[in-house]
Design a protein around this motif. Structure first.
Motif, PDB file in Angstrom:
ATOM      1  N   ASP A 174       0.844  -1.190   0.000  1.00  0.00           N
ATOM      2  CA  ASP A 174       0.000   0.000   0.000  1.00  0.00           C
ATOM      3  C   ASP A 174       0.883   1.245   0.000  1.00  0.00           C
ATOM      4  O   ASP A 174       1.448   1.620   1.026  1.00  0.00           O
ATOM      5  CB  ASP A 174      -0.904  -0.028   1.233  1.00  0.00           C
ATOM      6  N   HIS A 175       1.007   1.894  -1.134  1.00  0.00           N
ATOM      7  CA  HIS A 175       1.915   3.031  -1.264  1.00  0.00           C
ATOM      8  C   HIS A 175       1.480   4.228  -0.421  1.00  0.00           C
ATOM      9  O   HIS A 175       2.321   5.032  -0.002  1.00  0.00           O
ATOM     10  CB  HIS A 175       2.006   3.462  -2.731  1.00  0.00           C
ATOM     11  N   ALA A 176       0.189   4.383  -0.173  1.00  0.00           N
ATOM     12  CA  ALA A 176      -0.312   5.579   0.519  1.00  0.00           C
ATOM     13  C   ALA A 176      -0.257   5.459   2.042  1.00  0.00           C
ATOM     14  O   ALA A 176      -0.366   6.462   2.736  1.00  0.00           O
ATOM     15  CB  ALA A 176      -1.745   5.863   0.079  1.00  0.00           C
ATOM     16  N   ARG A 177      -0.075   4.274   2.549  1.00  0.00           N
ATOM     17  CA  ARG A 177      -0.113   4.066   3.996  1.00  0.00           C
ATOM     18  C   ARG A 177       1.048   4.805   4.674  1.00  0.00           C
ATOM     19  O   ARG A 177       2.207   4.701   4.267  1.00  0.00           O
ATOM     20  CB  ARG A 177      -0.037   2.575   4.319  1.00  0.00           C
ATOM     21  N   ILE A 178       0.724   5.555   5.722  1.00  0.00           N
ATOM     22  CA  ILE A 178       1.738   6.273   6.490  1.00  0.00           C
ATOM     23  C   ILE A 178       2.399   5.290   7.460  1.00  0.00           C
ATOM     24  O   ILE A 178       1.726   4.571   8.188  1.00  0.00           O
ATOM     25  CB  ILE A 178       1.132   7.452   7.260  1.00  0.00           C
ATOM     26  N   THR A 179       3.726   5.279   7.445  1.00  0.00           N
ATOM     27  CA  THR A 179       4.468   4.352   8.292  1.00  0.00           C
ATOM     28  C   THR A 179       5.463   5.109   9.179  1.00  0.00           C
ATOM     29  O   THR A 179       5.849   6.236   8.888  1.00  0.00           O
ATOM     30  CB  THR A 179       5.248   3.330   7.444  1.00  0.00           C
ATOM     31  N   ASN A 180       5.832   4.466  10.260  1.00  0.00           N
ATOM     32  CA  ASN A 180       6.810   5.012  11.201  1.00  0.00           C
ATOM     33  C   ASN A 180       7.814   3.908  11.496  1.00  0.00           C
ATOM     34  O   ASN A 180       7.474   2.728  11.496  1.00  0.00           O
ATOM     35  CB  ASN A 180       6.135   5.452  12.496  1.00  0.00           C
ATOM     36  N   ARG A 181       9.049   4.292  11.800  1.00  0.00           N
ATOM     37  CA  ARG A 181      10.069   3.269  12.052  1.00  0.00           C
ATOM     38  C   ARG A 181      11.184   3.835  12.909  1.00  0.00           C
ATOM     39  O   ARG A 181      11.285   5.051  13.111  1.00  0.00           O
ATOM     40  CB  ARG A 181      10.638   2.733  10.731  1.00  0.00           C
ATOM     41  N   ILE A 182      12.035   2.927  13.403  1.00  0.00           N
ATOM     42  CA  ILE A 182      13.250   3.333  14.100  1.00  0.00           C
ATOM     43  C   ILE A 182      14.307   2.266  13.874  1.00  0.00           C
ATOM     44  O   ILE A 182      14.002   1.058  13.849  1.00  0.00           O
ATOM     45  CB  ILE A 182      13.011   3.556  15.609  1.00  0.00           C
ATOM     46  N   HIS A 183      15.531   2.693  13.663  1.00  0.00           N
ATOM     47  CA  HIS A 183      16.639   1.752  13.523  1.00  0.00           C
ATOM     48  C   HIS A 183      16.938   1.138  14.889  1.00  0.00           C
ATOM     49  O   HIS A 183      16.860   1.807  15.919  1.00  0.00           O
ATOM     50  CB  HIS A 183      17.876   2.483  12.998  1.00  0.00           C
ATOM     51  N   ARG A 184      17.251  -0.148  14.889  1.00  0.00           N
ATOM     52  CA  ARG A 184      17.510  -0.837  16.153  1.00  0.00           C
ATOM     53  C   ARG A 184      18.559  -0.131  16.995  1.00  0.00           C
ATOM     54  O   ARG A 184      18.425  -0.018  18.220  1.00  0.00           O
ATOM     55  CB  ARG A 184      17.965  -2.271  15.883  1.00  0.00           C
TER      56      ARG A 184
END
Length: 268
Positions: A174-184
């Motif tokens: 899903d290209h439109a989905r807003i995502t969040n992340r963090i590097h380990r």
């Protein structure tokens, strides 16, 4: 005096944190059922926290709880998270509850939202497993008064390359989905700061500085891999934007402030 930290459920994040702390003069002990994978600078404590029996834990200055469910269904989560928290509390009775207890949870407890969510947002988990994680947060607050809860999102890094693999394989997303992340490694830095701070916040979002559309992240990775961008497959959720202002004020600096620096390091 050397400070002693107990790493409860000492997996990838716990081991990376233990190694970082040992380099800074801490004594680190790793609690897990199988301890053969622990590095030499982490003292092994073989224990099933969901069933500690009459086994006691040594006295410590802090405990960091990083649990991983044995499976993906609700009962696996309940057994691991709720069972291990109760078992940890039981095993600490003889030596006493450390003055600092940190629980690594998940931003999944917040559910989805059209707006930007701060730590003051009311959790509304949608997945059943996320509901268990929220229950675990509440249980930790009952068992360990003053517990500090850290909620990471989308942990990636060494050995955590599922999105890279999906892009390489051309898996629709899903290209439109807003995502969040963090590097380990940045999550480890957050936990390190929480342990050493005089008065850390009681709740932190451990996310980088740039929520991003999945399509943008996938396109960046595809460019690095020199492969086509995976096709779009619209989903049912718009995702959410997580505010990391509190973490940015608390942590000195992120090594990987956005997905670009993080995936550059993995793909270099």
């Amino acid at each position: 005096m050397t400070q002693h930290v107990l790493l409860a459920g000492c997996g990838d994040v716990g081991m990376a944190l233990g190694e970082r702390l040992s380099q800074q003069g801490w004594a680190a002990s790793g609690i897990r059922r199988s301890v053969d994978k622990l590095p030499e600078n982490i003292t092994p404590i073989p224990m099933d926290l969901t069933n500690p029996g009459d086994q006691d834990l040594p006295k410590a200055d802090a405990v960091v709880i990083t649990l991983t469910a044995d499976g993906r269904d609700v009962e696996d989560y309940r057994h691991t998270y709720l069972g291990a928290l109760k078992g940890l509390h039981q095993a600490l009775q003889a030596s006493g509850i450390p003055p600092r207890v940190v629980l690594v949870s998940s931003t999944g407890v917040l559910g989805n939202s059209d707006g930007t969510l701060t730590e003051d947002a009311e959790p509304h988990p949608t997945r059943d497993t996320a509901k268990v994680l929220l229950e675990a947060e509440h249980l930790a607050q009952q068992l360990f008064p003053g517990v500090i809860i850290v909620r990471p999102a989308g942990i990636y890094g060494p050995g955590r390359t599922s999105l890279i693999n999906r892009v390489r394989q051309g898996s629709p997303m899903d290209h439109a989905r807003i995502t969040n992340r963090i590097h380990r490694d940045d999550l480890v830095s957050v936990l390190h700061e929480v342990l050493e701070a005089e008065q850390p916040p009681s709740l932190l979002h451990a996310v980088d500085t740039e929520p991003a559309r999945m399509g943008d992240v996938a396109a960046y990775i595809a460019g690095k891999l020199n492969v086509p961008v995976p096709p779009d497959k619209p989903g049912g959720s718009a995702g959410k934007r997580l505010d990391s202002s509190r973490m940015q004020e608390f942590v000195s600096a992120l090594r990987f402030p956005t997905y670009r620096e993080g995936y550059d390091s993995l793909l270099s």
